[in-house]
Design an enzyme around this catalytic site. Sequence first.
Site, PDB file in Angstrom:
ATOM      1  N   SER A 134       0.875  -1.255  -0.118  1.00  0.00           N
ATOM      2  CA  SER A 134       0.124   0.057   0.059  1.00  0.00           C
ATOM      3  C   SER A 134       0.980   1.265  -0.200  1.00  0.00           C
ATOM      4  O   SER A 134       1.701   1.350   0.707  1.00  0.00           O
ATOM      5  CB  SER A 134      -0.847   0.097   1.320  1.00  0.00           C
ATOM      6  N   GLU A 136       0.266   3.652   1.905  1.00  0.00           N
ATOM      7  CA  GLU A 136       0.050   4.022   3.155  1.00  0.00           C
ATOM      8  C   GLU A 136       1.633   3.787   3.717  1.00  0.00           C
ATOM      9  O   GLU A 136       1.856   4.475   4.873  1.00  0.00           O
ATOM     10  CB  GLU A 136      -1.044   3.260   3.735  1.00  0.00           C
ATOM     11  N   TYR A 157      -1.876   0.103  10.614  1.00  0.00           N
ATOM     12  CA  TYR A 157      -1.786  -0.428   9.397  1.00  0.00           C
ATOM     13  C   TYR A 157      -0.756  -0.368   8.477  1.00  0.00           C
ATOM     14  O   TYR A 157      -0.053  -1.230   7.924  1.00  0.00           O
ATOM     15  CB  TYR A 157      -3.094   0.391   8.660  1.00  0.00           C
TER      16      TYR A 157
END
Length: 327
Positions: A134, A136, A157
């Site tokens: 990701s 992220e 996460y």
Amino acid sequence: MPVALVTGIAGQDGSYLAEFLLGKGYEVHGVMRRTSTINTWRLDDIYHDPHDPGSPFFLHYGDITDSTVMANLLRKIMPDEVYHLAAQSHVQVSFEMPEYTADVTGTATIKLLEAIRQLSESTGKAIRFYQASSSEMFGSTPPPQNEETPFHPRSPYGAAKVFAYWLTVNYRESYDMFATNGILFNHESPRRGETFVTRKISRAVARIAAGTQKTLYLGNLDAKRDWGFAGDYVEGMWRMLQADQPDDFVIATGEAHTVREFCELAFSHVGLDWEKYVQVDQRYFRPAEVDYLLGDPTKAQRVLGWKPALSFPELVKLMVDEDVRRL
Ligand code: NAP
Ligand code: G4F
């Protein structure tokens, strides 16, 4: 007929990927959790009759933290390709459930990699592995971000995804496995979960236009994201596993917009002024924010021949129109 195993099949990406692979002539096996109410609405178009003996689509109950179940499924199915999409995928929730997120989004990946390694070594079966990494992971590293950009995750996460990313690289380097990371930037669709910001907005626009909701409460309107269409992005996943060599690829549009811009476009599509309906609520701010994600997909375009088809305004319209139709 090539055989694929997809974890997270009932999620947004799992459903688009299943459709894509079936269209390519694959036998597709999906892993889903048992839930108290049936949770397969995203698969309705392809899962007509579970008893059809000719169907190349199979669903299996399983939890990705349960290594025995995953190892048994792998041995039974003997897939050519494994797409590991299952995760606790909500960033804000990961602050509330950090340990759980580490288990599901991080540690479960090593269990799956290890099960694949053992099966391949004992049977000689070559299995290609896709890890749903990701953007992220880049967190606070300034944009544009590409495959060489250092990670600085800003949430449990993001940190769990960094762990899974490096394990995927490590299994590739240690055991010569075809293990690939797709570093996907935000991708959305009418099948997006209702608590991610884009779908929260498109759903609220439909309800406000219909008179069943008055106000939309949001958090940080200044956050910038590189939003693409999930249907385009699953093709990138597949292309990664068809490549000559395993590698890591950024999949993105190369264009970023603020949450505010998403609101403006979504409300104006039904003739409404967003500023009359949106209010900022501190509840939706995160302990640490990722301010600006903007991907550079040059490598995926060059090596895989991948590029997105749907533009940002088309994506916003698609999501609003579908929520209006559903309502
Ligand atoms: P999603 O809609 O939340 O789907 C995730 C799926 O994983 C859901 O079907 C969920 O099951 C399943 N799952 C969660 N925990 C599980 C467990 N313990 N055992 C088995 N299944 C479990 O997410 P998505 O948007 O499709 O994303 C797919 C993957 O890509 C995720 O790994 C996500 O972190 C990653 N990713 C997404 C984006 C994006 O913008 N969408 C960008 C980069 C990376 P339930 O349906 O039962 O909840
Ligand atoms: O839609 P979001 O929750 O997505 P976020 O945090 O970017 O994560 C998504 O994309 C990642 C890829 O970069 C995936 F790995 C991950 O699995 C997930 O799919 O939030 C987007 C932005 C954030 O900056 C958030 O602070 O929108 C801001 N925001 C503002 N108001 C809101 C809200 N986010 C949510 N969910 N809800 C709000 O009310």
